[in-house]
Design a protein around this motif. Structure first.
Motif, PDB file in Angstrom:
ATOM      1  N   LEU A   1       0.821  -1.210   0.000  1.00 41.18           N
ATOM      2  CA  LEU A   1       0.000   0.000   0.000  1.00 41.18           C
ATOM      3  C   LEU A   1       0.858   1.263   0.000  1.00 41.18           C
ATOM      4  O   LEU A   1       0.347   2.355  -0.213  1.00 41.18           O
ATOM      5  CB  LEU A   1      -0.942   0.012   1.209  1.00 41.18           C
ATOM      6  N   ASP A   2       2.134   1.120   0.217  1.00 40.35           N
ATOM      7  CA  ASP A   2       3.045   2.270   0.219  1.00 40.35           C
ATOM      8  C   ASP A   2       3.067   2.972  -1.138  1.00 40.35           C
ATOM      9  O   ASP A   2       3.433   4.134  -1.229  1.00 40.35           O
ATOM     10  CB  ASP A   2       4.454   1.833   0.611  1.00 40.35           C
ATOM     11  N   ASN A   3       2.665   2.265  -2.183  1.00 43.82           N
ATOM     12  CA  ASN A   3       2.612   2.855  -3.526  1.00 43.82           C
ATOM     13  C   ASN A   3       1.389   3.741  -3.723  1.00 43.82           C
ATOM     14  O   ASN A   3       1.257   4.384  -4.764  1.00 43.82           O
ATOM     15  CB  ASN A   3       2.621   1.748  -4.586  1.00 43.82           C
ATOM     16  N   ASP A   4       0.490   3.752  -2.760  1.00 42.42           N
ATOM     17  CA  ASP A   4      -0.734   4.550  -2.850  1.00 42.42           C
ATOM     18  C   ASP A   4      -0.652   5.714  -1.862  1.00 42.42           C
ATOM     19  O   ASP A   4      -0.862   5.528  -0.671  1.00 42.42           O
ATOM     20  CB  ASP A   4      -1.943   3.669  -2.529  1.00 42.42           C
ATOM     21  N   PRO A   5      -0.330   6.922  -2.336  1.00 44.12           N
ATOM     22  CA  PRO A   5      -0.156   8.051  -1.412  1.00 44.12           C
ATOM     23  C   PRO A   5      -1.443   8.459  -0.691  1.00 44.12           C
ATOM     24  O   PRO A   5      -1.388   9.114   0.331  1.00 44.12           O
ATOM     25  CB  PRO A   5       0.348   9.179  -2.308  1.00 44.12           C
ATOM     26  N   GLY A   6      -2.581   8.041  -1.191  1.00 47.62           N
ATOM     27  CA  GLY A   6      -3.846   8.386  -0.538  1.00 47.62           C
ATOM     28  C   GLY A   6      -4.220   7.447   0.591  1.00 47.62           C
ATOM     29  O   GLY A   6      -5.164   7.703   1.335  1.00 47.62           O
TER      30      GLY A   6
END
Length: 134
Positions: A78-83
């Motif tokens: 989930l680190d790839n999703d800034p939101g």
């Protein structure tokens, strides 16, 4: 008020029509903004539900064996999703199995396993979705 009384009837009618038009425009703008905000929130809610479904599907095998390591590795994606501010996975007893907090997010402390729900707290959507294993 005296100035208005001294205006000709044509100017008075024009001023009243302008005032009514401004009132209608203001009211329409407020309604539009409120509806747009609700629509945006519903889109965010639907997108997060889809993400939760996909994440849940990817976690079912790891959770079937009650192994926190692969669950943590999946949540770290989930680190790839800034939101995404944070996420947590719990076992069938409600015990925390693994959690994730985005590096730029404020403190995320996973609560004890809450009941399924989705609601906005301020501008942040909290989504709790069960993962059915087996």
């Amino acid at each position: 008020m005296r100035r208005f009384a001294q205006l000709s009837i044509q100017h008075k009618v024009t001023a009243l029509a302008l005032g009514a038009s401004l009132l209608v425009l203001l009211t329409s703008s407020v309604i539009f903004i409120v509806r747009e905000r609700r629509s945006d929130r519903e889109i965010v809610r639907q997108m997060l539900r889809v993400r939760a479904d996909v994440m849940g599907e990817s976690l079912t095998v790891a959770m079937d064996f009650n192994n926190p390591r692969p669950v943590q590795e999946s949540l770290n994606l989930l680190d790839n999703d800034p939101g995404m501010i944070g996420a947590a996975a719990y076992d069938s007893t409600g015990k925390l199995l693994a959690s994730y907090r985005h590096k730029d997010a404020p403190q995320f402390a996973p609560p004890a396993a809450p009941p399924p729900d989705d609601r906005f707290v301020g501008d942040v959507l909290h989504l709790v979705k069960p993962i059915t294993v087996g």
